[in-house]
Design a protein around this motif. Structure first.
Motif, PDB file in Angstrom:
ATOM      1  N   GLU A 112       0.779  -1.108  -0.014  1.00 21.06           N
ATOM      2  CA  GLU A 112       0.147  -0.016  -0.135  1.00 21.06           C
ATOM      3  C   GLU A 112       0.909   1.353  -0.156  1.00 21.06           C
ATOM      4  N   GLU A 113       1.996   1.392   0.943  1.00 25.45           N
ATOM      5  CA  GLU A 113       2.640   2.410   0.838  1.00 25.45           C
ATOM      6  C   GLU A 113       3.628   2.522  -0.466  1.00 25.45           C
ATOM      7  N   ASP A 115       2.590   1.880  -3.482  1.00 21.20           N
ATOM      8  CA  ASP A 115       1.708   2.630  -4.223  1.00 21.20           C
ATOM      9  C   ASP A 115       1.702   4.335  -4.156  1.00 21.20           C
ATOM     10  N   ARG A 116       1.669   4.615  -2.897  1.00 25.13           N
ATOM     11  CA  ARG A 116       1.701   6.012  -2.428  1.00 25.13           C
ATOM     12  C   ARG A 116       2.828   6.728  -2.792  1.00 25.13           C
ATOM     13  N   PHE A 119       3.309   7.073  -6.490  1.00 25.26           N
ATOM     14  CA  PHE A 119       2.639   8.275  -6.825  1.00 25.26           C
ATOM     15  C   PHE A 119       3.408   9.542  -6.755  1.00 25.26           C
TER      16      PHE A 119
END
Length: 161
Positions: A112-113, A115-116, A119
């Protein structure tokens, strides 16, 4: 001159000198601008440091006189070189450091991190690309070369234009 980030009195003093047909003494500048001797001295020092005012010799006079740099392009290019280009270089260095730090963080991050972080990396890389384009454009302007602004078109697509 305020537009370029110079103090108001610096602009006022340069304008008085620029619009006079002869060099002026510090006393004459102080009188014309209603500034103290100390303010005139400090302002002349700053303007001289930037190369927009220089000392002038007057035959038979012992006082110092001052005249403006009248080459507008010479003044503007110095500001570009010494301030704007320095800021672009600092931005490039900062963006590169952030990209490196995010890349290091990404190696130990969960999905999840990641992906951030990906970005954020994309956004910062875009800023880095824009800063490098600005650097090339400014370098070309200062070198008197023709300017290819077409790389900026890549950034227009994000603006909805």
């Amino acid at each position: 001159m305020e537009f370029w980030g110079f103090k108001r009195n610096m602009g006022r003093m340069w304008c008085v000198l620029y619009l006079h047909d002869r060099p002026l003494s510090a006393g004459e500048l102080g009188q014309a601008l209603q500034l103290s001797t100390g303010a005139v001295s400090m302002t002349l020092g700053e303007l001289t440091k930037w190369g927009v005012v220089k000392k002038a010799w007057m035959p038979g006079e012992r006082r110092e006189y001052f005249e403006p740099e009248t080459g507008i392009w010479k003044m503007v290019s110095r500001v570009f070189r010494e301030r704007e280009l320095r800021q672009i270089h600092a931005a490039i260095e900062s963006f590169e450091q952030v990209i490196s730090a995010l890349g290091r963080r990404r190696k130990t991050a969960g999905r999840e991190e990641v992906d951030r972080l990906d970005f954020a990396l994309g956004r910062v890389r875009g800023l880095l690309d824009l800063a490098r384009i600005g650097e090339r454009l400014l370098d070309a302007i200062l070198a008197g070369k023709s300017i290819d602004a077409s790389p900026l078109a890549l950034f227009r697509k994000d603006d909805g234009a």
